[in-house]
Scaffold this motif. Sequence first.
Motif, PDB file in Angstrom:
ATOM      1  N   LYS A  26       0.819  -1.215   0.000  1.00 49.58           N
ATOM      2  CA  LYS A  26       0.000   0.000   0.000  1.00 49.58           C
ATOM      3  C   LYS A  26       0.851   1.262   0.000  1.00 49.58           C
ATOM      4  O   LYS A  26       0.542   2.228  -0.708  1.00 49.58           O
ATOM      5  CB  LYS A  26      -0.950   0.001   1.193  1.00 49.58           C
ATOM      6  N   GLN A  27       1.915   1.259   0.766  1.00 50.13           N
ATOM      7  CA  GLN A  27       2.794   2.424   0.833  1.00 50.13           C
ATOM      8  C   GLN A  27       3.340   2.772  -0.559  1.00 50.13           C
ATOM      9  O   GLN A  27       3.424   3.934  -0.937  1.00 50.13           O
ATOM     10  CB  GLN A  27       3.946   2.136   1.801  1.00 50.13           C
ATOM     11  N   ARG A  47       1.915   1.797  -3.540  1.00 52.64           N
ATOM     12  CA  ARG A  47       0.773   2.211  -4.377  1.00 52.64           C
ATOM     13  C   ARG A  47       0.413   3.656  -4.119  1.00 52.64           C
ATOM     14  O   ARG A  47       0.186   4.435  -5.052  1.00 52.64           O
ATOM     15  CB  ARG A  47      -0.439   1.314  -4.116  1.00 52.64           C
ATOM     16  N   ASP A  48       0.357   4.028  -2.844  1.00 51.19           N
ATOM     17  CA  ASP A  48       0.019   5.414  -2.497  1.00 51.19           C
ATOM     18  C   ASP A  48       1.062   6.393  -3.022  1.00 51.19           C
ATOM     19  O   ASP A  48       0.716   7.427  -3.601  1.00 51.19           O
ATOM     20  CB  ASP A  48      -0.126   5.575  -0.980  1.00 51.19           C
ATOM     21  N   ALA A  49       2.333   6.064  -2.844  1.00 50.77           N
ATOM     22  CA  ALA A  49       3.410   6.957  -3.288  1.00 50.77           C
ATOM     23  C   ALA A  49       3.403   7.133  -4.804  1.00 50.77           C
ATOM     24  O   ALA A  49       3.718   8.203  -5.318  1.00 50.77           O
ATOM     25  CB  ALA A  49       4.760   6.423  -2.816  1.00 50.77           C
ATOM     26  N   GLY A  87       0.666   6.723  -6.736  1.00 49.72           N
ATOM     27  CA  GLY A  87      -0.650   7.124  -7.235  1.00 49.72           C
ATOM     28  C   GLY A  87      -1.363   6.013  -7.990  1.00 49.72           C
ATOM     29  O   GLY A  87      -2.203   6.283  -8.844  1.00 49.72           O
ATOM     30  N   ARG A 112      -4.031   3.012  -8.425  1.00 48.25           N
ATOM     31  CA  ARG A 112      -5.331   2.594  -7.894  1.00 48.25           C
ATOM     32  C   ARG A 112      -5.767   1.334  -8.622  1.00 48.25           C
ATOM     33  O   ARG A 112      -5.189   0.983  -9.649  1.00 48.25           O
ATOM     34  CB  ARG A 112      -6.376   3.694  -8.119  1.00 48.25           C
TER      35      ARG A 112
END
Length: 79
Positions: free
Chosen positions: A19-20, A22-24, A26, A28
């Motif tokens: 997740k870290q 994916r979030d960094a 962008g 989805r």
Amino acid sequence: MMDTMITTMDRAGRMVIPKQVRDAAGLRAGKVQLDVVGTTVTISVPPSPLVERDGLLVLAEGIGLDDDQIRRMRLDAQR
């Protein structure tokens, strides 16, 4: 810049992107673009056929869409 991370790929070729990461990046759920050079695979968000002009989303220059593509884009935008 994020530290290097290790993940595992199963026999079917699936892997979890933490997740870290994916979030960094962008990222989805949905389509991602894969670029391969040698043994390096780069994952990115595919370019959108839409661009913003005067506050409105319009098709980028030279892009043509059929009815099914437009329908899918409308459904994706509603989610």
